[in-house]
Motif scaffolding. Sequence first.
Motif, PDB file in Angstrom:
ATOM      1  N   TYR A 116       0.819  -1.207   0.000  1.00 56.04           N
ATOM      2  CA  TYR A 116       0.000   0.000   0.000  1.00 56.04           C
ATOM      3  C   TYR A 116       0.859   1.266   0.000  1.00 56.04           C
ATOM      4  CZ  TYR A 116      -3.063  -3.691   1.758  1.00 56.04           C
ATOM      5  OH  TYR A 116      -3.734  -4.869   1.942  1.00 56.04           O
ATOM      6  N   SER A 117       0.231   2.398  -0.359  1.00 47.31           N
ATOM      7  CA  SER A 117       0.925   3.682  -0.389  1.00 47.31           C
ATOM      8  C   SER A 117       1.026   4.274   1.019  1.00 47.31           C
ATOM      9  CB  SER A 117       0.183   4.659  -1.311  1.00 47.31           C
ATOM     10  OG  SER A 117      -1.160   4.838  -0.864  1.00 47.31           O
ATOM     11  N   LYS A 118       1.913   5.262   1.187  1.00 47.77           N
ATOM     12  CA  LYS A 118       2.114   5.983   2.452  1.00 47.77           C
ATOM     13  C   LYS A 118       2.567   5.076   3.598  1.00 47.77           C
ATOM     14  CE  LYS A 118      -1.475   9.351   1.249  1.00 47.77           C
ATOM     15  NZ  LYS A 118      -2.728  10.017   1.690  1.00 47.77           N
ATOM     16  N   ILE A 119       3.142   3.948   3.246  1.00 49.57           N
ATOM     17  CA  ILE A 119       3.523   2.970   4.257  1.00 49.57           C
ATOM     18  C   ILE A 119       4.837   3.354   4.941  1.00 49.57           C
ATOM     19  CG2 ILE A 119       4.360   0.605   4.531  1.00 49.57           C
ATOM     20  CD1 ILE A 119       1.328   0.983   4.504  1.00 49.57           C
ATOM     21  N   ASN A 121       6.063   6.220   5.732  1.00 51.51           N
ATOM     22  CA  ASN A 121       5.854   7.203   6.795  1.00 51.51           C
ATOM     23  C   ASN A 121       5.349   6.541   8.074  1.00 51.51           C
ATOM     24  OD1 ASN A 121       6.642   9.258   5.111  1.00 51.51           O
ATOM     25  ND2 ASN A 121       4.556   9.789   4.474  1.00 51.51           N
ATOM     26  N   VAL A 122       4.448   5.584   7.906  1.00 50.89           N
ATOM     27  CA  VAL A 122       3.911   4.884   9.070  1.00 50.89           C
ATOM     28  C   VAL A 122       5.010   4.084   9.761  1.00 50.89           C
ATOM     29  CG1 VAL A 122       2.255   3.147   9.872  1.00 50.89           C
ATOM     30  CG2 VAL A 122       1.601   4.747   8.069  1.00 50.89           C
ATOM     31  N   LYS A 176      -0.602   9.376  10.899  1.00 52.75           N
ATOM     32  CA  LYS A 176      -0.043   8.684   9.728  1.00 52.75           C
ATOM     33  C   LYS A 176      -0.789   7.370   9.464  1.00 52.75           C
ATOM     34  CE  LYS A 176       4.622  10.594   9.490  1.00 52.75           C
ATOM     35  NZ  LYS A 176       4.318  11.834  10.205  1.00 52.75           N
ATOM     36  N   ASN A 179      -4.040   8.448   7.796  1.00 50.87           N
ATOM     37  CA  ASN A 179      -3.822   8.909   6.421  1.00 50.87           C
ATOM     38  C   ASN A 179      -3.506   7.756   5.480  1.00 50.87           C
ATOM     39  OD1 ASN A 179      -4.227  11.560   7.194  1.00 50.87           O
ATOM     40  ND2 ASN A 179      -2.044  11.969   7.544  1.00 50.87           N
ATOM     41  N   ALA A 180      -2.865   6.732   6.007  1.00 53.01           N
ATOM     42  CA  ALA A 180      -2.512   5.579   5.168  1.00 53.01           C
ATOM     43  C   ALA A 180      -3.717   4.711   4.858  1.00 53.01           C
ATOM     44  CB  ALA A 180      -1.438   4.739   5.857  1.00 53.01           C
ATOM     45  N   ASN A 181      -4.816   4.951   5.568  1.00 53.05           N
ATOM     46  CA  ASN A 181      -6.064   4.211   5.316  1.00 53.05           C
ATOM     47  C   ASN A 181      -5.860   2.694   5.422  1.00 53.05           C
ATOM     48  OD1 ASN A 181      -8.843   4.549   4.792  1.00 53.05           O
ATOM     49  ND2 ASN A 181      -8.560   3.797   2.707  1.00 53.05           N
TER      50      ASN A 181
END
Length: 726
Positions: A116-119, A121-122, A176, A179-181
């Motif tokens: 998945y995207s934005k991972i 940052n998490v 975060k 936001n990463a859903n």
Amino acid sequence: MTELNSDLPIDSVEDDLLERSTFATELAETILCYTSQNSFTISLNGKWGTGKTSVINMIESEINRLNHLNLNKMSDEREYLKPIIFRFNPWIFSDENQLVTEFFKQLSSEILKSPYSKITNVANAVIKYSDILNHVPVTSNIKIGSVFKKLGVELKNYSEFKNENVKIIKQDLIEKLNNANIKLIIIIDDIDRLTNKEICIIFSLVKSIANFPHTIYLLAFDPEIVCNALRDTQLKDSGHKYLEKIVQLPVELPIMNQSILFDLLIENLRSIVDDDTKINQSKFDRLYRNGLQDLIVSFRDISRLSNSFGIKYSLLKNKVDIVDLFSITVIEISEPNVYSKLPSYKNLLCGGSNGMSLENDKRLIDVCCDKLTSNLREKDNKQKIIDILSVMFPKIKDVQANLNFYNTYDSKRSLLENEICNPDHFDKYFRLFIGKDFSSGELLNLVFESDESELEKRILEINDLGQMDLFLKHLQAIIPTSNIDSFTRIPLIFNILLKNWSKFKNDDVKLFGISIHERLKLSIRDMLDPIDDNSKFKLIMSEVNNPEVTLSVIISIMLIYEKNKTQYSDIQSFKNLEECVLKRIQKEANDGFFPNDKGILKILGYWKRTNLESYLKWKQNYEYTDFNLARLISSCVSKGTISGTSTYEVWKVYLDYIDEYYPHDEAYTRISKFVLTPDFNKFDSDLKENIAAFLINSSTDLEDITIKLISSKLAEIKNDTALLNL
């Protein structure tokens, strides 16, 4: 040949034999459908051996399957919380302080693996949060409520010291995550394997430290064990109350259908027992109704029973009554203390009586039954055990029924049918494979119940009896690798085998036989293979720096797994293990030249293959003392067996191996002088024999050197030494 049942948990609903797949699918759907922002905790409750891990595996498989279907249906993935499944195995860490650190380290790693995207940052936010927690001493010798309060105080103090605000850091992680859903599904199995203190640490994680949004915890444990642990470390009788505060949805594992278990049991027995084997069906039915069915309550019970019964049947099928053998095996597996005590009551239980001493026999039988059932694993099993024994030993039933004569005992029939109640056959059921001084019942107690010193002492006694090979062959049948007892005992047995490796020797010379050390490697491989790679390599790692375990033994274990290292799920753990072994090799190479280790050639060969550069640097600069040169030469000599008119041992010297490290002709000159010094007498008989073989080979070119020649050479050395000392 009996095929052993590994008792491994299943992985998917397709493998389900116990009709639990629907339950697993429904719980998986519940987890995926949960959309609340609050952290939520589900517990899967069940006793040891009831299949919690199999159900967990099915749930995880179904979550992945349903998630794939959901993603294909979604027009906008932003409306869907994408799951990340993280399975944490806390029981593999020996240090309580590692639990929190490893939890976040592995969580961050698992998040990074997701597509998945934005991972990123998490994952970075998790690491940052973890860095703060690394400086907080999360102790567990206080009440769990105090853990939460102490944690808050320590975090606050630390954040003030570092001019950081822990709330901001945690809030950043929460944002975060939102936001990463994504939805974190954190699975923690085998909590009931932990110590009381470790259990409290886990629940502090769930309740206070890692209570993130869109996070579902699925915890598997035996509630009774966990509640007792919480109670013992907190206020009396408060375990259930604290558990209720942490777990929002307790789910009981579906009760196993007894008819399904019975069908599985019969299917296993039919695969073991020959078609033409005589079976007393009426007796089997009575025994099963009278208590056997209550002692066989899980799929694990069936696996353990099938393994043990299968081995016994293959050895005793024409010597015992099969129903009695099956029944005594059920007792051995479920209540080993009863099994181990039975041989002591042979004269009282076997045979019949003329009725002249009924009252006295009744008193003795009552005392016997009380003593046999005085130390049960399950107190409720007492009457079941007595009822089973009453069928196997008619004397018990007859005495308790106040019969004047034991007319249900037929000495002729019991003799012809090899029944356990006949004194001529009784011993066969308890003397299986460990020689005249060791019964299989004692072995079971030894493996599961004895402390470390007693276990080590008894294994060495078995070795002295010449039964080590048989002990190793049957170890896996006694310890199924996926039950709780074996998981906690495997590290202990592993350690004992490794540190006593050199003491295990072949007692008899056998042509084409497998050496005891090869048998050790096979047994260790079979014992460790069912364990996951990460846990396996951590267990080996724990022995790498153990001074009681020699390097050559560690390398013997490494060589078992080296050839398949590209297939491991956790290749980094294996690489870390290799690095630690190499560090010890380099240290011992320059610090005493691998002291007390006879496998020098094996160590150097492994070093050369795994790190050629450091090996060559050491080889070019190392200067051998006479003592260490002799030890190196000894490792280049092997002892084997050849057969002519008789079978006998011979020694073979590999001069080309010696030449790789030191010219053998120069070595011969030095060693010829060395054997006349006091240092030579520091060697044990094996090393002296190997050095004698080298001297004989170098002076005569004989390839196969016999014990007669070696004895003659050692006598010559002894005489020459005496002459020098005159």
